[in-house]
Design an enzyme around this catalytic site. Structure first.
Site, PDB file in Angstrom:
ATOM      1  CG  HIS A 121     -56.159 -14.133 -13.800  1.00 54.10           C
ATOM      2  ND1 HIS A 121     -55.347 -13.019 -13.740  1.00 54.10           N
ATOM      3  CD2 HIS A 121     -56.104 -14.714 -12.570  1.00 54.10           C
ATOM      4  CE1 HIS A 121     -54.828 -12.925 -12.524  1.00 54.10           C
ATOM      5  NE2 HIS A 121     -55.269 -13.940 -11.800  1.00 54.10           N
ATOM      6  CG  HIS A 124     -57.811 -18.434 -11.110  1.00 60.28           C
ATOM      7  ND1 HIS A 124     -58.892 -17.592 -11.069  1.00 60.28           N
ATOM      8  CD2 HIS A 124     -56.804 -17.785 -10.464  1.00 60.28           C
ATOM      9  CE1 HIS A 124     -58.560 -16.504 -10.408  1.00 60.28           C
ATOM     10  NE2 HIS A 124     -57.298 -16.597 -10.024  1.00 60.28           N
ATOM     11  CD  GLU A 127     -68.589   0.570   9.553  1.00 63.57           C
ATOM     12  OE1 GLU A 127     -68.586  -0.624   9.182  1.00 63.57           O
ATOM     13  OE2 GLU A 127     -69.106   0.945  10.625  1.00 63.57           O
ATOM     14  CG  HIS A 144     -65.211   2.896  20.042  1.00 63.00           C
ATOM     15  ND1 HIS A 144     -65.126   1.538  20.294  1.00 63.00           N
ATOM     16  CD2 HIS A 144     -66.462   3.114  19.554  1.00 63.00           C
ATOM     17  CE1 HIS A 144     -66.284   0.968  19.986  1.00 63.00           C
ATOM     18  NE2 HIS A 144     -67.106   1.904  19.526  1.00 63.00           N
TER      19      HIS A 144
HETATM   20  C1  LIG Z   1     -59.779  -8.975  -2.019  1.00 63.63           C
HETATM   21  C2  LIG Z   1     -59.012  -9.958  -2.831  1.00 63.63           C
HETATM   22  N1  LIG Z   1     -58.492 -11.050  -2.245  1.00 63.63           N
HETATM   23  C3  LIG Z   1     -57.768 -11.933  -2.959  1.00 63.63           C
HETATM   24  C4  LIG Z   1     -57.550 -11.746  -4.278  1.00 63.63           C
HETATM   25  C5  LIG Z   1     -56.668 -12.696  -5.072  1.00 63.63           C
HETATM   26  N2  LIG Z   1     -57.521 -13.477  -5.993  1.00 63.63           N
HETATM   27  C6  LIG Z   1     -57.633 -13.160  -7.280  1.00 63.63           C
HETATM   28  S1  LIG Z   1     -58.769 -14.111  -8.063  1.00 63.63           S
HETATM   29  C7  LIG Z   1     -59.108 -14.960  -6.658  1.00 63.63           C
HETATM   30  C8  LIG Z   1     -60.183 -16.001  -6.573  1.00 63.63           C
HETATM   31  C9  LIG Z   1     -60.537 -16.579  -7.829  1.00 63.63           C
HETATM   32  O1  LIG Z   1     -61.753 -17.222  -7.751  1.00 63.63           O
HETATM   33  P1  LIG Z   1     -63.036 -16.635  -8.463  1.00 63.63           P
HETATM   34  O2  LIG Z   1     -63.422 -15.397  -7.839  1.00 63.63           O
HETATM   35  O3  LIG Z   1     -64.043 -17.737  -8.468  1.00 63.63           O
HETATM   36  O4  LIG Z   1     -62.558 -16.336  -9.925  1.00 63.63           O
HETATM   37  P2  LIG Z   1     -62.379 -17.369 -11.101  1.00 63.63           P
HETATM   38  O5  LIG Z   1     -61.536 -18.491 -10.573  1.00 63.63           O
HETATM   39  O6  LIG Z   1     -63.716 -17.824 -11.468  1.00 63.63           O
HETATM   40  O7  LIG Z   1     -61.701 -16.588 -12.147  1.00 63.63           O
HETATM   41  C10 LIG Z   1     -58.320 -14.515  -5.609  1.00 63.63           C
HETATM   42  C11 LIG Z   1     -58.352 -15.103  -4.239  1.00 63.63           C
HETATM   43  C12 LIG Z   1     -58.112 -10.597  -4.873  1.00 63.63           C
HETATM   44  N3  LIG Z   1     -57.939 -10.307  -6.158  1.00 63.63           N
HETATM   45  N4  LIG Z   1     -58.849  -9.752  -4.138  1.00 63.63           N
END
Ligand SMILES: Cc1ncc(C[n+]2csc(CCOP(=O)(O)OP(=O)(O)O)c2C)c(N)n1
Length: 679
Positions: free
Chosen positions: A35, A270, A419, A481
């Site tokens: 990334h 990204h 939780e 539950h």
């Molecule tokens: C709980 C979870 N769900 C999905 C992902 C997969 N994932 C990695 S980055 C991302 C989203 C990226 O958007 P952002 O948080 O805005 O990061 P940026 O693009 O600014 O790097 C996702 C869905 C993850 N790492 N963790």
């Protein structure tokens, strides 16, 4: 586009910032995975934080009074690796070249324990956000407990970078809400407001007013309009530091893939390499030489020396302060050292209560409360609570106060009905050190916190979970539950030790095992319904629990024809069934198996002694899905379990309907004996 940040930034700063950016671009390009865009956007913030604001000692990353930094958006790992490398941590340029490769210290997402300076393992979005809150809670608690007038030995902040994804995940709500409630003034979070996630612009799915949201939680909220504006960022950090009673959120508008002519501000920046051509174009836009890759100019190389010197001086100043503290308060200082080292006080096990059948029948959750309260005065590092279920999970430490904003030194926590937030916060507390955190809820709701439990296991954190209401034995509350698959699901997590004790003495031993386990989390799985104390004058002592499984009641004559294996509330059933089988001249051995993980770790010889390979007639009895038991009963064995959801009724009726009766156990055992006799 042509970056105009040269105009805003003094050159040496910009060179260092662009070094972080280009290292991230090059490492992702070389790995052909990763990334790049977010490190490119956040490089100025990381540079400023690591070189000017963070109180850290790169040569001694575990200096206890350091500020903590959490990269909650763990996918931007190269930002952290480049920052650690440039500021003098023990992380070489070669390691950056080996980004995401087998055996490197620069894995795809930051892993605590692998890379110096990585405070927590992040990647599953939102977890780091909650970890930071846990760290700040631990800091506030320890400061209240150990600092004395004129002697502040605990005084540090927790910083984090969080992305859109972090804020979208529900856990960020839970943790932020509690952080605001607890007035965690030393928590400073930067929200990377770049408007981009994987699928495109955040407007696809995220339109709340983040500033209002956090203001609503009671946070101090600021905005920085341009992530390249170091002066504005520094001023915001200073204002956040000055805010003592509210956590801070600094919303920083940034541009993902900053400087990339074709990919800036797009989802393409990204999660994939920019591409060789785009890397070249971006470097040109920075005024950066096209080659070599992984270029670290002298200005950037010089940073490490300065940061190391700065950190060493900070640490030395603290050490002097600690020495004065130790002189003035030698006992407290010794206690603090032991807490930091995670040491248990000598002789603590003598505080474990001894229960006998004369104590009557109690639920294992109730035995647990007695154990916890016997240990609490001795183990002052125990800090924890429940997700609003303390009266049911029996996890209150009597006589200890409530850990609240105006009483952070108290030890009973109230996580609220959160939780998942609790799970992430417990991890942060354990990572911080100095406390031994525990958290409690109904076993069924482990499903709400499983991602954090998994990370505790991955990081091998010594968190203790108290999970009660562990089976259909919950009764009238019904199938919503009643845990069915949760035992198997928890046991499937590597490095998590699951213990389901059978009675009071086993519950005491379960706490003992949990406290002795410094290398990973332990889940105590406890009943709602009463269980009798096993007569240990006729059965083996409960400390067999430490080996995971033990021969509780030997078959008459010593050679069993059938093995009855059980955990928790089903052990009593097997003891009763054994009596009947023995009466029918079927020698039956009862094996109490409170922890399959602990048992699996025993030498083969011990395991064979408990479960003799020659005895094929093995019946496991557990009021849960049988998944996982076949390893222990073998292909000839049988499992009396539950392969449907539960039901709402008095628990005795449910257990009867589901076959958890002495009759059933005897019948299944006899059938097994008959079947295996012909083999
Ligand atoms: C709980 C979870 N769900 C999905 C992902 C997969 N994932 C990695 S980055 C991302 C989203 C990226 O958007 P952002 O948080 O805005 O990061 P940026 O693009 O600014 O790097 C996702 C869905 C993850 N790492 N963790």
């Amino acid at each position: 586009m042509t970056p105009d940040n040269k105009a805003q930034l003094p050159d040496p700063d910009l060179i260092c910032i662009n070094t972080i950016r280009t290292l991230a671009m090059d490492a992702v390009q070389q790995a052909n995975a990763g990334h790049p865009g977010t490190p490119m956007a956040l490089a100025p913030l990381a540079y400023s934080l690591f070189t000017r604001h963070l109180r850290h000692s790169p040569r001694h990353p575990s200096w206890p009074d350091r500020d903590r930094f959490v990269l909650s958006c763990g996918h931007a790992s190269m930002l952290l690796y480049a920052s650690l490398f440039l500021t003098g941590y023990d992380l070489s340029l070669d390691e950056l070249r080996r980004f995401r490769q087998w055996g490197s210290r620069t894995p795809g997402h930051p892993e605590h324990g692998l890379t110096p300076g990585v405070e927590t393992t992040t990647g599953p979005l939102g977890q780091g956000f909650a970890n930071g809150v846990g760290m700040a809670i631990a800091e506030a608690h320890l400061a209240a407990r150990f600092n004395r007038p004129g002697h502040e030995i605990v005084n540090h902040r927790t910083y984090a970078f969080a992305s859109d994804g972090d804020l979208m995940e529900g856990i960020s709500h839970e943790a932020a809400s509690l952080a605001g409630h607890l007035h965690l003034g030393k928590l400073i979070y930067c929200y990377d407001d770049n408007g981009i996630t994987i699928e495109g612009h955040t407007s696809l799915a995220f339109s709340e007013d983040v500033a209002q949201r956090f203001a609503g939680y009671g946070w101090h909220v600021q905005r920085v309009a341009d992530g390249n504006d170091l002066a504005a960022f520094d001023a915001a950090i200073a204002a956040a530091q000055a805010e003592a009673s509210r956590p801070s959120l600094i919303i920083v508008r940034t541009h993902i893939g900053y400087g990339s002519p074709h990919k800036q501000d797009s989802a393409e920046a990204h999660g994939s390499p920019l591409g060789v051509e785009e890397v070249a174009l971006t470097k040109a836009a920075y005024g950066w030489p096209a080659s070599p890759p992984f270029l670290v100019p002298d200005e950037a190389r010089a940073l490490a020396g300065r940061c190391v010197a700065r950190g060493t001086a900070m640490e030395a100043e603290w050490s002097a302060r600690f020495a004065a503290y130790e002189k003035a308060y030698p006992d407290l200082a010794a206690e603090w050292r032991a807490a930091q080292a995670g040491e248990l006080p000598a002789g603590w096990e003598q505080a474990l209560p001894a229960f006998t059948p004369a104590d009557g029948s109690l639920a294992t959750r109730a035995w647990s409360q007695k154990v916890l309260n016997a240990l609490a005065p001795v183990l002052r590092t125990l800090v924890g609570g429940s997700a609003d279920l303390a009266p049911s999970t029996n996890t209150l430490m009597k006589g200890e106060g409530d850990l609240e904003a105006d009483s952070p030194g108290a030890r009973n926590m109230h996580f609220g009905i959160r939780e998942h937030g609790m799970g992430g916060i417990l991890n942060g507390m354990a990572l911080h050190g100095g406390v031994r955190p525990y958290g409690a809820t109904f076993f069924i709701f482990t499903d709400y916190m499983r991602p954090s439990v998994r990370l505790a296991a991955l990081m091998e954190l010594p968190v203790i979970y108290v999970f009660t209401h562990d089976s259909v034995g919950v009764g009238e509350d019904g199938p919503t539950h009643q845990p069915i698959e949760q035992l198997a699901a928890m046991r499937a997590i590597p490095h998590l030790t699951v213990i389901r004790p059978a009675d009071g003495p086993e519950t005491a031993q379960a706490w003992r095992a949990a406290l002795l386990n410094a290398k990973g989390p332990t889940a105590l799985v406890l009943t709602r319904q009463k269980v009798a104390v096993i007569d240990r004058t006729r059965c083996a002592p409960a400390d067999g629990l430490l080996r995971g499984a033990y021969v509780l009641a030997e078959a008459q004559g010593g050679t069993p024809r059938v093995l009855l294996l059980a955990t928790g509330s089903e052990v009593g059933l097997c003891l009763a069934a054994r009596e009947r089988l023995q009466g029918d001249h079927v020698p039956a051995r009862v094996v109490s198996m409170p922890s399959l993980e602990l048992f699996a770790r025993q030498p083969q010889a011990y395991r064979d002694a408990v479960l003799p390979p020659a005895v094929r007639a093995r019946l496991a009895v557990e009021a849960a899905v049988p998944f996982g038991w076949h390893r222990w009963v073998g292909t000839d064995g049988d499992v009396l379990g539950i392969e449907r959801f539960g039901a709402s009724a008095p628990y005795e009726k449910i257990l009867e309907e589901f076959g958890f009766t002495v009759d059933q156990v005897v019948q299944r055992a006899r059938a097994l004996v008959a079947r295996t006799a012909g083999h």
